[in-house]
Design an enzyme around this catalytic site. Structure first.
Site, mmCIF file in Angstrom:
data_model
loop_
_atom_site.group_PDB
_atom_site.id
_atom_site.type_symbol
_atom_site.label_atom_id
_atom_site.label_comp_id
_atom_site.label_asym_id
_atom_site.label_seq_id
_atom_site.Cartn_x
_atom_site.Cartn_y
_atom_site.Cartn_z
ATOM 1 N N ASP A 97 0.866 -1.180 0.000
ATOM 2 C CA ASP A 97 0.000 0.000 0.000
ATOM 3 C C ASP A 97 0.903 1.231 0.000
ATOM 4 O O ASP A 97 2.121 1.114 0.200
ATOM 5 C CB ASP A 97 -0.922 -0.015 1.227
ATOM 6 C CG ASP A 97 -1.959 1.111 1.201
ATOM 7 O OD1 ASP A 97 -2.355 1.522 0.096
ATOM 8 O OD2 ASP A 97 -2.360 1.582 2.279
ATOM 9 N N SER A 98 0.292 2.383 -0.165
ATOM 10 C CA SER A 98 1.069 3.621 -0.181
ATOM 11 C C SER A 98 1.567 4.003 1.205
ATOM 12 O O SER A 98 2.448 4.858 1.322
ATOM 13 C CB SER A 98 0.225 4.766 -0.747
ATOM 14 O OG SER A 98 -0.910 5.003 0.068
ATOM 15 N N TYR A 101 -0.575 8.117 -2.805
ATOM 16 C CA TYR A 101 -0.680 7.814 -4.229
ATOM 17 C C TYR A 101 -1.832 8.563 -4.888
ATOM 18 O O TYR A 101 -1.863 8.727 -6.099
ATOM 19 C CB TYR A 101 -0.906 6.309 -4.436
ATOM 20 C CG TYR A 101 0.312 5.437 -4.271
ATOM 21 C CD1 TYR A 101 1.508 5.939 -3.762
ATOM 22 C CD2 TYR A 101 0.267 4.093 -4.621
ATOM 23 C CE1 TYR A 101 2.613 5.128 -3.597
ATOM 24 C CE2 TYR A 101 1.381 3.268 -4.471
ATOM 25 C CZ TYR A 101 2.543 3.788 -3.957
ATOM 26 O OH TYR A 101 3.641 2.972 -3.805
ATOM 27 N N GLY A 102 -2.800 8.978 -4.088
ATOM 28 C CA GLY A 102 -4.023 9.549 -4.648
ATOM 29 C C GLY A 102 -3.845 10.838 -5.419
ATOM 30 O O GLY A 102 -4.719 11.225 -6.189
ATOM 31 N N CYS A 157 -4.342 -1.207 -1.937
ATOM 32 C CA CYS A 157 -4.430 0.231 -2.178
ATOM 33 C C CYS A 157 -5.455 0.423 -3.283
ATOM 34 O O CYS A 157 -5.292 -0.138 -4.373
ATOM 35 C CB CYS A 157 -3.064 0.784 -2.597
ATOM 36 S SG CYS A 157 -3.085 2.505 -3.134
ATOM 37 N N ASN A 158 -6.498 1.168 -2.994
ATOM 38 C CA ASN A 158 -7.541 1.360 -3.996
ATOM 39 C C ASN A 158 -7.031 2.128 -5.204
ATOM 40 O O ASN A 158 -7.394 1.828 -6.342
ATOM 41 C CB ASN A 158 -8.721 2.096 -3.365
ATOM 42 C CG ASN A 158 -9.552 1.210 -2.478
ATOM 43 O OD1 ASN A 158 -10.578 0.682 -2.865
ATOM 44 N ND2 ASN A 158 -9.097 1.017 -1.242
ATOM 45 N N THR A 159 -6.176 3.119 -4.973
ATOM 46 C CA THR A 159 -5.638 3.896 -6.091
ATOM 47 C C THR A 159 -4.786 3.016 -6.999
ATOM 48 O O THR A 159 -4.935 3.040 -8.229
ATOM 49 C CB THR A 159 -4.813 5.081 -5.566
ATOM 50 O OG1 THR A 159 -5.638 5.911 -4.748
ATOM 51 C CG2 THR A 159 -4.266 5.910 -6.714
ATOM 52 N N GLU A 184 -2.357 8.958 8.367
ATOM 53 C CA GLU A 184 -0.906 8.793 8.433
ATOM 54 C C GLU A 184 -0.306 9.566 9.609
ATOM 55 O O GLU A 184 0.690 9.144 10.197
ATOM 56 C CB GLU A 184 -0.264 9.263 7.114
ATOM 57 C CG GLU A 184 -0.571 8.388 5.909
ATOM 58 C CD GLU A 184 0.172 7.059 5.933
ATOM 59 O OE1 GLU A 184 1.255 6.984 6.549
ATOM 60 O OE2 GLU A 184 -0.335 6.091 5.337
ATOM 61 N N CYS A 238 -10.765 3.301 0.259
ATOM 62 C CA CYS A 238 -9.339 3.488 0.526
ATOM 63 C C CYS A 238 -9.042 2.689 1.774
ATOM 64 O O CYS A 238 -9.803 2.756 2.751
ATOM 65 C CB CYS A 238 -9.012 4.969 0.743
ATOM 66 S SG CYS A 238 -7.303 5.272 1.260
ATOM 67 N N THR A 239 -7.960 1.931 1.782
ATOM 68 C CA THR A 239 -7.690 1.058 2.920
ATOM 69 C C THR A 239 -7.276 1.829 4.166
ATOM 70 O O THR A 239 -7.180 1.243 5.251
ATOM 71 C CB THR A 239 -6.622 0.005 2.559
ATOM 72 O OG1 THR A 239 -5.508 0.644 1.924
ATOM 73 C CG2 THR A 239 -7.202 -1.058 1.654
ATOM 74 N N HIS A 240 -7.031 3.140 4.043
ATOM 75 C CA HIS A 240 -6.816 3.952 5.235
ATOM 76 C C HIS A 240 -8.129 4.218 5.980
ATOM 77 O O HIS A 240 -8.129 4.407 7.197
ATOM 78 C CB HIS A 240 -6.207 5.310 4.856
ATOM 79 C CG HIS A 240 -4.764 5.273 4.480
ATOM 80 N ND1 HIS A 240 -4.314 4.684 3.321
ATOM 81 C CD2 HIS A 240 -3.663 5.765 5.103
ATOM 82 C CE1 HIS A 240 -2.992 4.819 3.242
ATOM 83 N NE2 HIS A 240 -2.576 5.475 4.316
#
Length: 261
Positions: free
Chosen positions: A6-7, A38-39, A69-71, A148, A180-182
Site C-alpha cells: 500500500d502507499s 498515491y491519490g 491500495c484502492n488507487t 498517516e 481506501c484502505t486507510h
C-alpha cells in the site's frame, strides 16, 4: 507467502483481515511511506510504483500479491499482472460486489482518493454487477494524511469527515464503500457522520475473503505445515508514527524494517 503493498499505513487493515481469514500464511507487507499518498499522483507514476513494490515483495519470497491500495488497484492491477505472472488480487471488485449484495435500495456511495474516484473503477465494477444501481462518489483527499499522522480522534478530523459526508447524506445513500484502505481506521467517525442506517463496506474484509476462497480452491498454494503464519513489515521511509499506528490497527507491537527498493 502473501505479499501486500500500500502507499502507507492503510494497507495494514488488509493485513489484519488476512491474519484472521488465512492465519497459517506468512505475510510480508510493504508500506511505501516515502512516496505516499498515491491519490495525488499520475496514472503512470502509480503504475511504476506498483511494479516496483511488487518486485520488492517477490524478492522477499512472495508467491501471491495483494494490492491493498484502492488507487493502485484502479490503475496498476493489469500492469502488475502482465509484468509478473502470478496471482494478483485487487480491492475494487470485491468491495463493489459486497456493496451490491448488502445494499437495500442500490443507492451506493463511494469515498476515496482523488485518483481512485477519477478512475471510475468502483462505478464500473458496480454497474457491471447491477446496471440499475445509483452510484454517488466523493473524493476525500484529506483523510489519508490525517490517518498517516495518527489524527484519529481529533476534533478537526471529525469536522472534515462531516463536511465530506454531507453531500452523500443528501443523496440518501444506503451503503457506503470505504474506497481506501486507510479509511477503516476512521470507521467510527465516518459511521457517526453518515448515519447509523448506512451500511459501511470495508474493502479490506472483502479482499481477505477473496484470498481465503482462492486458497480453499488451490490448497497446493497454501502452507504445507501447521505453524502460525509470520508477519514482516517493511517501509520505504522510517517514521515513529507508523509504529504507533500499526499497533493501533493490528492490536500488537510489530517489528518494522526499512525496505531496500
Amino acid at each position: 507467502m502473501i505479499g501486500v503493498f500500500d502507499s502507507g499505513i492503510g494497507g495494514l487493515t488488509v493485513v489484519k483481515a488476512l491474519l484472521e481469514q488465512v492465519p497459517g500464511h506468512d505475510i510480508t507487507y510493504l508500506g511505501d511511506t516515502a512516496r505516499t499518498p498515491y491519490g495525488s499522483k499520475s496514472a503512470d507514476t502509480i503504475i511504476r510504483y506498483s511494479i516496483n513494490n511488487t518486485g520488492f515483495l517477490l524478492r522477499k519470497g512472495a508467491r501471491l500479491i495483494v494490492i491493498a491500495c484502492n488507487t493502485a488497484s484502479s490503475y496498476a492491477f493489469e500492469a502488475v499482472r502482465e509484468q509478473y505472472h502470478l496471482p494478483v488480487f485487487e480491492v475494487i471488485e470485491p468491495g463493489a460486489r459486497q456493496a451490491v449484495e448488502r445494499s437495500r435500495r442500490l443507492r451506493i456511495g463511494v469515498i476515496g482518493t482523488r485518483a481512485t474516484i477519477a478512475s471510475g473503477g468502483y462505478e464500473r465494477a458496480i454497474k457491471a454487477l447491477r446496471p440499475e444501481a445509483k452510484v454517488v462518489t466523493a473524493a476525500c483527499p484529506l483523510l489519508v494524511p490525517l490517518v498517516e499522522e495518527g489524527w484519529i480522534r481529533k476534533a478537526e478530523t471529525a469536522m472534515i469527515v462531516r463536511k465530506y459526508m454531507h453531500p452523500l447524506k443528501t443523496m440518501q445513500i444506503d451503503t457506503l464503500i470505504l474506497g481506501c484502505t486507510h479509511y477503516p481506521v476512521l470507521r467510527k467517525v465516518i459511521q457517526r457522520k453518515i448515519g447509523a442506517r448506512v451500511v459501511l463496506v470495508d474493502s479490506a474484509n472483502a479482499i481477505a475473503q477473496r484470498v481465503g476462497h482462492y486458497f480453499n480452491t488451490h490448497p497446493s498454494d497454501g502452507p504445507q505445515n501447521d505453524r502460525p503464519g509470520r508477519l514482516k513489515i517493511f517501509v520505504t521511509d522510517t517514521a515513529d508514527q507508523f509504529q504507533r499506528s500499526a499497533r493501533l490497527i493490528l492490536g500488537r507491537s510489530v517489528h518494522i524494517e526499512l525496505a531496500d527498493l
